[in-house]
Structure formats: structure tokens, C-alpha cells
Design a protein around this motif. Sequence first.
Motif, PDB file in Angstrom:
ATOM      1  N   PRO A  12      37.002  30.166  -0.799  1.00 40.88           N
ATOM      2  CA  PRO A  12      36.800  31.368  -1.611  1.00 40.88           C
ATOM      3  C   PRO A  12      38.039  32.259  -1.664  1.00 40.88           C
ATOM      4  CG  PRO A  12      35.286  31.317   0.285  1.00 40.88           C
ATOM      5  CD  PRO A  12      36.215  30.153   0.407  1.00 40.88           C
ATOM      6  N   LYS A  13      38.149  32.975  -2.748  1.00 45.76           N
ATOM      7  CA  LYS A  13      39.226  33.950  -2.929  1.00 45.76           C
ATOM      8  C   LYS A  13      39.262  34.878  -1.716  1.00 45.76           C
ATOM      9  CE  LYS A  13      40.421  37.866  -5.838  1.00 45.76           C
ATOM     10  NZ  LYS A  13      40.103  38.636  -7.028  1.00 45.76           N
ATOM     11  N   GLY A  14      40.454  35.199  -1.246  1.00 47.10           N
ATOM     12  CA  GLY A  14      40.625  36.120  -0.121  1.00 47.10           C
ATOM     13  C   GLY A  14      40.561  35.455   1.246  1.00 47.10           C
ATOM     14  N   SER A  15      40.330  34.130   1.301  1.00 48.66           N
ATOM     15  CA  SER A  15      40.265  33.440   2.597  1.00 48.66           C
ATOM     16  C   SER A  15      41.637  33.401   3.253  1.00 48.66           C
ATOM     17  CB  SER A  15      39.783  31.993   2.410  1.00 48.66           C
ATOM     18  OG  SER A  15      38.475  31.950   1.942  1.00 48.66           O
ATOM     19  N   LYS A  16      41.643  33.433   4.566  1.00 50.60           N
ATOM     20  CA  LYS A  16      42.882  33.270   5.319  1.00 50.60           C
ATOM     21  C   LYS A  16      42.940  31.815   5.780  1.00 50.60           C
ATOM     22  CE  LYS A  16      43.310  37.966   7.065  1.00 50.60           C
ATOM     23  NZ  LYS A  16      43.812  38.514   5.890  1.00 50.60           N
ATOM     24  N   ILE A  17      44.045  31.164   5.508  1.00 54.42           N
ATOM     25  CA  ILE A  17      44.241  29.760   5.864  1.00 54.42           C
ATOM     26  C   ILE A  17      45.254  29.694   7.004  1.00 54.42           C
ATOM     27  CG2 ILE A  17      44.927  27.487   5.031  1.00 54.42           C
ATOM     28  CD1 ILE A  17      42.519  28.623   3.533  1.00 54.42           C
ATOM     29  N   ILE A  18      44.877  29.035   8.089  1.00 53.64           N
ATOM     30  CA  ILE A  18      45.769  28.855   9.227  1.00 53.64           C
ATOM     31  C   ILE A  18      46.033  27.360   9.367  1.00 53.64           C
ATOM     32  CG2 ILE A  18      46.074  29.150  11.704  1.00 53.64           C
ATOM     33  CD1 ILE A  18      44.143  31.551  11.481  1.00 53.64           C
ATOM     34  N   THR A  19      47.279  26.977   9.288  1.00 52.83           N
ATOM     35  CA  THR A  19      47.669  25.573   9.356  1.00 52.83           C
ATOM     36  C   THR A  19      47.789  25.135  10.801  1.00 52.83           C
ATOM     37  OG1 THR A  19      48.935  25.895   7.337  1.00 52.83           O
ATOM     38  CG2 THR A  19      49.395  23.914   8.586  1.00 52.83           C
ATOM     39  N   ASN A  20      47.260  23.957  11.112  1.00 51.91           N
ATOM     40  CA  ASN A  20      47.398  23.371  12.437  1.00 51.91           C
ATOM     41  C   ASN A  20      48.615  22.446  12.410  1.00 51.91           C
ATOM     42  OD1 ASN A  20      47.231  21.894  14.803  1.00 51.91           O
ATOM     43  ND2 ASN A  20      45.010  21.843  14.791  1.00 51.91           N
ATOM     44  N   ILE A  21      49.773  22.996  12.727  1.00 58.71           N
ATOM     45  CA  ILE A  21      51.021  22.245  12.645  1.00 58.71           C
ATOM     46  C   ILE A  21      51.034  21.092  13.645  1.00 58.71           C
ATOM     47  CG2 ILE A  21      53.526  22.381  12.953  1.00 58.71           C
ATOM     48  CD1 ILE A  21      53.388  25.192  11.796  1.00 58.71           C
ATOM     49  N   TRP A  22      50.452  21.296  14.823  1.00 62.01           N
ATOM     50  CA  TRP A  22      50.425  20.244  15.834  1.00 62.01           C
ATOM     51  C   TRP A  22      49.749  18.996  15.271  1.00 62.01           C
ATOM     52  CZ3 TRP A  22      47.170  17.042  18.394  1.00 62.01           C
ATOM     53  CH2 TRP A  22      47.663  16.430  19.541  1.00 62.01           C
TER      54      TRP A  22
END
Length: 127
Positions: A12-22
Amino acid sequence: MEDVELEGYKIPKGSKIITNIWTAHHDPAIWGDPWMFRPDRFLDDNGELLPPEHTLRQSLVTFGTGKRVCVGENLAKSRIFLYLTTLIQKFDLHLPKGGTVPSDDPRAFLPGALLRPQDYMMRLTVR
């Protein structure tokens, strides 16, 4: 900025996405053998660094990417290079008598803010 669907997931619009680089750096579909330390995977058949647009170079996001890339990336890389080359130029590195090298398998590393190998001793002699 707007609702989007990505690979079957609705974001949804406004979501925060956190990437799991590991996880990205340990994906066998990208790296083949992600647990092996093989810096040569970034070199072409002539021993030259792969171009920035190559899939493997694009998949290594240690310092982030795009607008959010780490502003200290170049400084960090140059300091690490200078530190290690100076150390190797001035000293020979040895294990102490009866010493053993810890495993280089990251799955055996100690957890924390950064993964690190088991403690071990080194002996340096001036060249």
C-alpha cells in the motif's frame, strides 16, 4: 507514492520498505556459492573488474544503492585499501606456534552488530 503490486505482494501507498541486504548477499540464485569467499567472482576472463552494469556488481549492495547510497562509501573503501596494503607491505603475518586459523565459513562466525570470526592470535614480524 501509490499502491503497487510486486511479485504477487500488494504494497500500500505510504508503506516503509526495509531491505534485508544479508539475505540478498547470500542468495544462491545470484551468487551460486554464497558462503565461499571468492573475490575473483567480480573479475572477467581477463582479470579485469566486471563493469558496473554486470548482474553480480549490481547485486552487491554493501553500501546501499540509488539515492540512499552511503556517502562514506569511497572514503571507507580507500581507508580499508590503504590500511591493508600498508599492513601487508610492512609486516609478514604468521600464526603463533600451535595456533590455528578460525573457520572462514560465515555460518561459524560470531553474531553481533557485525558478524566476525572466532577469536584467534596472529604474529606479525617486520619485513
